[in-house]
Scaffold this motif. Structure first.
Motif, short mmCIF file in Angstrom:
data_model
loop_
_atom_site.label_atom_id
_atom_site.label_comp_id
_atom_site.label_asym_id
_atom_site.label_seq_id
_atom_site.Cartn_x
_atom_site.Cartn_y
_atom_site.Cartn_z
N ALA A 179 0.85 -1.19 0.00
CA ALA A 179 0.00 0.00 0.00
C ALA A 179 0.88 1.24 0.00
O ALA A 179 1.95 1.26 0.63
N ARG A 180 0.45 2.25 -0.75
CA ARG A 180 1.10 3.54 -0.75
C ARG A 180 0.10 4.58 -0.27
O ARG A 180 -1.05 4.58 -0.73
N VAL A 181 0.51 5.44 0.64
CA VAL A 181 -0.39 6.44 1.19
C VAL A 181 0.22 7.83 1.01
O VAL A 181 1.44 7.98 0.89
N LEU A 182 -0.66 8.82 1.00
CA LEU A 182 -0.24 10.22 0.95
C LEU A 182 -0.78 10.90 2.20
O LEU A 182 -1.99 11.03 2.38
N PHE A 183 0.14 11.31 3.09
CA PHE A 183 -0.23 12.12 4.25
C PHE A 183 -0.31 13.58 3.80
O PHE A 183 0.56 14.07 3.08
N VAL A 184 -1.35 14.26 4.26
CA VAL A 184 -1.54 15.68 3.95
C VAL A 184 -1.67 16.43 5.27
O VAL A 184 -2.60 16.19 6.05
N CYS A 185 -0.72 17.33 5.53
CA CYS A 185 -0.77 18.18 6.70
C CYS A 185 -1.34 19.54 6.27
O CYS A 185 -0.83 20.15 5.33
N PHE A 186 -2.38 20.00 6.93
CA PHE A 186 -3.09 21.19 6.46
C PHE A 186 -3.75 21.87 7.65
O PHE A 186 -3.76 21.35 8.78
N LYS A 187 -4.32 23.03 7.40
CA LYS A 187 -5.10 23.74 8.40
C LYS A 187 -6.47 24.01 7.81
O LYS A 187 -6.62 24.83 6.90
N GLY A 188 -7.46 23.27 8.28
CA GLY A 188 -8.80 23.38 7.73
C GLY A 188 -9.71 22.37 8.39
O GLY A 188 -9.63 22.15 9.60
N ASP A 189 -10.60 21.76 7.61
CA ASP A 189 -11.48 20.73 8.17
C ASP A 189 -11.41 19.47 7.32
O ASP A 189 -11.04 19.51 6.14
N LEU A 190 -11.78 18.36 7.92
CA LEU A 190 -11.75 17.05 7.25
C LEU A 190 -13.08 16.36 7.46
O LEU A 190 -13.57 16.24 8.59
N ALA A 191 -13.69 15.90 6.36
CA ALA A 191 -14.94 15.14 6.41
C ALA A 191 -14.72 13.81 5.71
O ALA A 191 -14.02 13.73 4.70
N THR A 192 -15.29 12.74 6.26
CA THR A 192 -15.12 11.41 5.69
C THR A 192 -16.47 10.75 5.49
O THR A 192 -17.46 11.09 6.16
N THR A 193 -16.51 9.79 4.57
CA THR A 193 -17.74 9.05 4.34
C THR A 193 -17.43 7.69 3.76
O THR A 193 -16.37 7.49 3.15
N SER A 194 -18.32 6.74 3.97
CA SER A 194 -18.26 5.42 3.36
C SER A 194 -19.51 5.24 2.50
O SER A 194 -20.64 5.50 2.97
N VAL A 195 -19.32 4.80 1.28
CA VAL A 195 -20.41 4.60 0.33
C VAL A 195 -20.53 3.11 0.06
O VAL A 195 -19.53 2.45 -0.23
N SER A 196 -21.72 2.56 0.16
CA SER A 196 -21.93 1.12 -0.02
C SER A 196 -23.05 0.86 -1.02
O SER A 196 -23.97 1.69 -1.18
N GLY A 197 -22.99 -0.28 -1.65
CA GLY A 197 -24.04 -0.70 -2.57
C GLY A 197 -23.83 -2.14 -2.97
O GLY A 197 -22.88 -2.80 -2.54
N GLY A 198 -24.72 -2.66 -3.78
CA GLY A 198 -24.59 -4.04 -4.21
C GLY A 198 -25.65 -4.42 -5.22
O GLY A 198 -26.58 -3.66 -5.51
N GLU A 199 -25.48 -5.63 -5.76
CA GLU A 199 -26.40 -6.15 -6.76
C GLU A 199 -26.35 -7.67 -6.73
O GLU A 199 -25.27 -8.26 -6.58
N ASP A 200 -27.51 -8.29 -6.85
CA ASP A 200 -27.58 -9.75 -7.00
C ASP A 200 -27.74 -10.06 -8.49
O ASP A 200 -28.72 -9.64 -9.11
#
Length: 343
Positions: A198-219
């Motif tokens: 895995a490769r990650v990018l750390f971002v150091c900043f001054k502001g706000d952070l919002a996160t979300t998880s999106v899910s779905g599926g199909e049979d």
């Protein structure tokens, strides 16, 4: 093994490339998963790769991988970026974790976000003494899906023992190998070890952070050959306190549960797989768009019904003046690893 690269730190808008999604599809048939590699690099290139066993490499047959890579050039005023990566081995269990660490750059004194900028799955790694001698692990395995998830980033503050400070995050990889129609492969799966990175990018900043998880599926009801299996699209939005923001991927999980016609649960050969977000920030604090995801087995030979589902994780950094230039690269490449030049 850790790889640490300092990218940028400046008062103005510092640019970086971030991953927003990816997708692979075999042109002709579904196949085992032997190698999968996706990642964007800060030099304007991308690392891609796909192998599906001997029926893709020309040994017993050949096929062509089609790819789509979603990425964006983002600029976040006052931000400092640093990359980190890790390689580890998981198995015989389905999941395993590693910690990615990097030296905190100057200016990392406020908020921290972390994005998933690349990953790989490789079955061609050394195996234990219990692994059956009559199966070649480089051929890969049939699957119930796979994923990579990031934990919360941690900033260890500078002190006399650590003058630079350290950024770290736990990464969990999951590979769900499951049996199908090959006795030698089925016997090997309970002992299989898999290389992941895995490769990650750390971002150091001054502001706000919002996160979300999106899910779905199909049979997908079994209707061979070449069962129609359209991708799943799920709308979503993510809102923050700052009017301007940038969005990137923080994790995904693709799951495919197969039921053979005899009623038994199984893995299967995969035809397509991936998650990709498309949308835009509205300049008023909200990113809106949709995730398109798929994990399918449509092919000339199919073994039963499929229940497909996904989760895609995204984060939005909100900073006044932040900008995003979203792009897509798509095409084909030879089976194996490929380096793309991004535009």
């Amino acid at each position: 093994m850790l790889l640490i690269t300092l990218l940028a730190c400046q008062e103005d808008s510092a640019p970086a490339l971030v991953l927003t999604g990816w997708e692979y599809e075999w042109e002709v048939l579904s196949h085992r998963v032997s190698l999968l590699r996706v990642g964007v690099n800060q030099d304007g290139t991308a690392d891609m790769g796909l192998i599906g066993g001997s029926y893709t490499t020309g040994e017993d047959g050949s096929d062509t991988p089609h790819y789509r890579l979603g990425y964006a050039q983002v600029a976040v005023p006052g931000a400092a970026y640093v990359e980190g990566s890790a390689e580890w081995t998981i198995g015989p269990g389905a999941s395993g974790s590693s910690t990615v660490s990097a030296v905190a750059p100057d200016g990392c004194d406020h908020d921290v976000a972390v994005f998933l900028n690349g990953f790989s799955i490789d079955t061609d790694v050394p195996q234990s003494a219990d692994f059956p001698a009559d199966y070649d692990p480089s051929l890969g395995y049939t699957s119930n899906g796979f994923g990579f998830q990031l934990g919360e980033p941690v900033l260890t503050r500078r002190d006399q023992h650590d003058p630079n400070g350290t950024l770290s995050v736990q990464v969990t990889a999951t590979v769900r190998w499951a049996p199908q129609d090959r006795d030698d492969m089925n016997a090997a799966i309970p002992y299989a070890q898999t290389g992941v990175s895995a490769r990650v990018l750390f971002v150091c900043f001054k502001g706000d952070l919002a996160t979300t998880s999106v899910s779905g599926g199909e049979d997908y009801a079994w209707d061979p050959p070449y069962t129609e299996q359209a991708p799943v699209t799920q709308d979503f939005s993510i809102a923050g306190d700052k009017p301007d923001g940038v969005l990137a991927l923080t994790g995904f999980d693709l799951q495919a549960d197969f039921t053979n016609v005899d009623g038994s649960a199984a893995g299967d050969y995969l035809r397509s797989f991936g998650v990709e977000a498309e949308g835009a920030d509205d300049g008023e604090g909200t990113w809106s768009g949709a995730v398109t995801a798929q994990v399918t087995n449509s092919s000339a030979i199919e073994y039963g019904d499929e229940d497909s589902s996904f989760t895609a994780d995204y984060a939005r950094i909100g900073v006044k003046g932040a900008t995003t230039d979203a792009r897509v690269a798509e095409g084909t490449h030879d089976v194996g690893e490929a380096t793309l030049t991004l535009e």
